[in-house]
Design a protein around this motif. Structure first.
Motif, PDB file in Angstrom:
ATOM      1  N   VAL A  76      -5.950  -2.890   7.529  1.00  0.00           N
ATOM      2  CA  VAL A  76      -5.019  -2.882   6.065  1.00  0.00           C
ATOM      3  C   VAL A  76      -3.950  -4.147   6.321  1.00  0.00           C
ATOM      4  N   ILE A  96     -11.899  -3.192   3.525  1.00  0.00           N
ATOM      5  CA  ILE A  96     -11.072  -2.584   4.685  1.00  0.00           C
ATOM      6  C   ILE A  96     -12.061  -1.925   5.835  1.00  0.00           C
ATOM      7  N   LEU A 108       0.872  -1.150  -0.137  1.00  0.00           N
ATOM      8  CA  LEU A 108      -0.137   0.138  -0.015  1.00  0.00           C
ATOM      9  C   LEU A 108       0.873   1.375  -0.023  1.00  0.00           C
ATOM     10  N   VAL A 127       4.137  -0.849   3.671  1.00  0.00           N
ATOM     11  CA  VAL A 127       3.084  -0.141   3.986  1.00  0.00           C
ATOM     12  C   VAL A 127       3.622   1.169   4.072  1.00  0.00           C
ATOM     13  N   THR A 155      -2.985   5.084   4.887  1.00  0.00           N
ATOM     14  CA  THR A 155      -3.562   5.040   6.193  1.00  0.00           C
ATOM     15  C   THR A 155      -4.320   5.980   7.089  1.00  0.00           C
ATOM     16  N   LEU A 209      -7.282   6.742   5.176  1.00  0.00           N
ATOM     17  CA  LEU A 209      -8.434   5.653   5.407  1.00  0.00           C
ATOM     18  C   LEU A 209      -9.175   5.867   6.600  1.00  0.00           C
ATOM     19  N   ARG A 250      -5.498   0.259  10.683  1.00  0.00           N
ATOM     20  CA  ARG A 250      -4.173  -0.210  10.426  1.00  0.00           C
ATOM     21  C   ARG A 250      -4.305  -1.760  10.640  1.00  0.00           C
ATOM     22  N   LEU A 293      -5.706   0.301  -4.104  1.00  0.00           N
ATOM     23  CA  LEU A 293      -7.022  -0.504  -3.406  1.00  0.00           C
ATOM     24  C   LEU A 293      -8.218  -0.037  -4.515  1.00  0.00           C
TER      25      LEU A 293
END
Ligand code: NCD
Length: 301
Positions: free
Chosen positions: A292, A21, A7, A122, A133, A136, A289, A13
């Motif tokens: 993910v 997610i 990621l 990541v 993240t 997200l 997290r 994604l």
């Protein structure tokens, strides 16, 4: 050779991945997650300071039962012993490390490592580029509040130009159909941002009554040499204070990725505002997290 999913930014994604997610995050927040990373070794390498992101990745890994190694820059031999990051990545993979969480001041650094690392990389923030993240968890916070972000007006305010959080969050919100308004002075928000499917507004006061959510940003002073406008000027035009809170819709929420600078982008009174969602964002950071990491390693169930 990169053979496993990483990621680096939200483009990695699909819409289905995003939905999965968010759903997993909600499930993980309802009850402790199953140990789906049991026996999986993760290394966290943070070349820049971090409190929230570092602690929440660490906690997420521990809650999923992973084995965790934290390497700080002073422990990493590439700085002093001349090893390239690609060779470090090969070394860690040979040790059986499956996940590498990276934060670095250089944009593009995690993508470079992902090419050399036979595992999952990541991106925990690379220069002014991306911070997927955080995006997200911000979008998850908005979804928990409003059900869906489509059609909601989200105003992101301040130093957009240097904010990797803003860059990733804008991508995600535009994809999900939110009405995104970027607010700031030209030095922090060039007109070219209009190409990203967002509106640009210089006048914060005009935006306040129209927003469902306000996302405040820290001025990223470490990413530029001279402050392009005086603090007083910035505060007068863009600080969220009592008078500006009054102009918000009663149900509007206020967010900030942290760390927030009191007296600059916000007045202390914002911390008492009923719609201040900072603690919720931090809380969702752990669940996002975990979701993910679980998704990258195990795929969608
Ligand atoms: C941000 C970051 O490091 O990009 N913080 C975070 O991860 N929550 C924002 C910032 O430093 O201002």
């Amino acid at each position: 050779m990169r053979t496993r999913r990483s990621l680096i930014d939200l483009d990695d994604l699909s819409a289905a991945d995003l939905a999965y997610i968010f759903e997993r995050t909600r499930a993980f927040e309802k009850r402790p997650p199953p140990e789906t990373l049991k026996g999986i070794a993760c290394v966290n390498m943070f070349f820049e300071q971090s409190t929230r992101t570092f602690a929440s990745f660490n906690l997420a890994q521990l809650r999923l039962g992973a084995q965790v190694v934290n390497l700080s820059p002073k422990d990493i031999s590439l700085a002093t012993k001349g090893e390239t990051i690609e060779d470090t990545a090969i070394t860690l993979a040979a040790m059986g490390i499956a996940v590498l969480v990276l934060r670095h001041p250089e944009a593009g650094f995690p993508a470079r490592v992902a090419k050399a690392f036979d595992g999952h990389v990541v991106n925990a923030g690379d220069g002014g580029h991306a911070h997927p993240t955080q995006a997200l968890l911000d979008i998850h916070t908005l979804r928990e509040e409003f059900g869906d972000v489509a059609g909601r007006t989200v105003a992101i305010v301040g130093d957009i130009l240097h904010s990797r959080v803003a860059h990733s969050t804008v991508r995600g919100l535009v994809r999900l159909g939110a009405d995104v308004v970027l607010v700031g002075p030209e030095s922090f928000l060039p007109d070219s941002y209009a190409e990203r499917g967002v509106r640009i507004e210089r006048d914060f006061d005009a935006v306040l009554p129209t927003a469902d959510a306000i996302v405040l940003l820290r001025i990223q002073r470490e990413r530029f040499a001279d402050m392009p406008l005086g603090d007083d000027d910035y505060v007068a035009r863009y600080r969220l204070d009592a008078a500006r809170l009054e102009r918000l819709r009663p149900e509007a929420i206020v967010m900030h990725p942290g760390p927030y600078n009191r007296g600059i982008e916000l007045d202390d009174v914002v911390l008492e505002y009923a719609g201040w969602r900072y603690a919720k964002q931090v809380m969702h950071g752990v669940g996002i997290r975990a979701a993910v990491l679980d998704f990258l390693v195990n795929g969608a169930a």
